[in-house]
Design a protein around this motif. Sequence first.
Motif, short mmCIF file in Angstrom:
data_model
loop_
_atom_site.label_atom_id
_atom_site.label_comp_id
_atom_site.label_asym_id
_atom_site.label_seq_id
_atom_site.Cartn_x
_atom_site.Cartn_y
_atom_site.Cartn_z
N HIS A 13 45.52 25.93 36.69
CA HIS A 13 44.83 24.83 36.12
C HIS A 13 43.20 24.93 36.67
N GLY A 14 42.68 25.33 37.62
CA GLY A 14 41.41 25.49 38.03
C GLY A 14 40.65 26.45 37.00
N ILE A 15 41.51 27.58 36.96
CA ILE A 15 40.89 28.59 36.14
C ILE A 15 40.63 28.12 34.77
N PRO A 28 37.05 34.78 39.12
CA PRO A 28 37.50 36.05 39.81
C PRO A 28 38.12 35.64 41.17
N SER A 29 37.51 34.54 42.04
CA SER A 29 38.05 34.20 43.31
C SER A 29 39.42 33.44 43.09
N LEU A 30 39.59 32.84 42.05
CA LEU A 30 40.80 32.00 41.69
C LEU A 30 41.65 32.95 41.30
N LEU A 34 45.30 33.51 43.21
CA LEU A 34 46.64 33.36 42.41
C LEU A 34 47.52 34.67 42.59
N ALA A 35 46.95 36.06 42.46
CA ALA A 35 47.54 37.10 42.52
C ALA A 35 48.03 37.22 44.06
N ILE A 36 47.62 36.72 45.11
CA ILE A 36 48.14 36.59 46.27
C ILE A 36 49.44 35.97 46.11
N GLU A 56 35.10 40.73 37.08
CA GLU A 56 35.72 41.83 38.04
C GLU A 56 36.70 41.12 39.12
N VAL A 57 37.55 41.88 39.36
CA VAL A 57 38.47 41.57 40.32
C VAL A 57 38.95 42.72 41.34
N THR A 58 38.53 42.70 42.50
CA THR A 58 38.74 43.87 43.36
C THR A 58 40.02 43.59 43.98
#
Length: 60
Positions: A13-15, A28-30, A34-36, A56-58
Amino acid sequence: MAEREFTPDQIEHGIACAVKERNFEVIPSLVELLAIQDPRRAQTVLDALHGRITIEVTRG
Protein backbone atom coordinates in the motif's frame (compact mmCIF):
# COMPACT_ATOMS: atom_id res chain seq x y z
CA MET A 1 11.68 -13.73 16.26
CA ALA A 2 10.56 -10.13 16.52
CA GLU A 3 7.19 -9.10 15.20
CA ARG A 4 7.24 -7.33 11.84
CA GLU A 5 6.84 -3.59 12.01
CA PHE A 6 4.89 -3.52 8.74
CA THR A 7 2.96 -6.27 6.99
CA PRO A 8 3.48 -7.00 3.28
CA ASP A 9 0.00 -5.51 2.66
CA GLN A 10 1.02 -2.27 4.36
CA ILE A 11 4.28 -2.11 2.44
CA GLU A 12 2.54 -2.70 -0.88
CA HIS A 13 0.00 0.00 0.00
CA GLY A 14 2.88 2.36 0.80
CA ILE A 15 4.42 1.67 -2.60
CA ALA A 16 1.10 2.37 -4.32
CA CYS A 17 0.74 5.65 -2.41
CA ALA A 18 4.32 6.63 -3.25
CA VAL A 19 3.65 6.05 -6.95
CA LYS A 20 0.40 8.02 -6.81
CA GLU A 21 2.09 10.90 -4.97
CA ARG A 22 5.16 10.69 -7.24
CA ASN A 23 7.37 10.14 -4.18
CA PHE A 24 9.72 7.91 -6.15
CA GLU A 25 12.73 8.16 -3.82
CA VAL A 26 11.09 5.95 -1.16
CA ILE A 27 10.04 3.15 -3.52
CA PRO A 28 13.38 1.27 -3.68
CA SER A 29 13.54 1.01 0.12
CA LEU A 30 9.95 -0.18 0.31
CA VAL A 31 10.53 -2.78 -2.40
CA GLU A 32 13.63 -4.02 -0.57
CA LEU A 33 11.66 -4.29 2.68
CA LEU A 34 8.91 -6.19 0.88
CA ALA A 35 11.49 -8.48 -0.74
CA ILE A 36 12.81 -9.47 2.68
CA GLN A 37 9.34 -10.48 3.83
CA ASP A 38 7.82 -11.79 0.59
CA PRO A 39 10.18 -12.06 -2.41
CA ARG A 40 7.50 -13.23 -4.85
CA ARG A 41 5.24 -10.35 -3.99
CA ALA A 42 8.14 -7.90 -4.38
CA GLN A 43 8.79 -9.30 -7.86
CA THR A 44 5.12 -8.86 -8.71
CA VAL A 45 5.35 -5.21 -7.63
CA LEU A 46 8.50 -4.69 -9.70
CA ASP A 47 6.79 -6.28 -12.71
CA ALA A 48 3.82 -3.92 -12.26
CA LEU A 49 6.13 -0.90 -12.09
CA HIS A 50 8.13 -1.97 -15.15
CA GLY A 51 7.91 0.72 -17.80
CA ARG A 52 6.25 3.19 -15.43
CA ILE A 53 9.28 4.26 -13.40
CA THR A 54 12.95 3.43 -13.28
CA ILE A 55 14.27 2.32 -9.91
CA GLU A 56 17.41 0.56 -8.77
CA VAL A 57 17.18 -2.14 -6.13
CA THR A 58 20.30 -3.79 -4.81
CA ARG A 59 20.11 -7.52 -4.19
CA GLY A 60 22.45 -8.81 -1.59
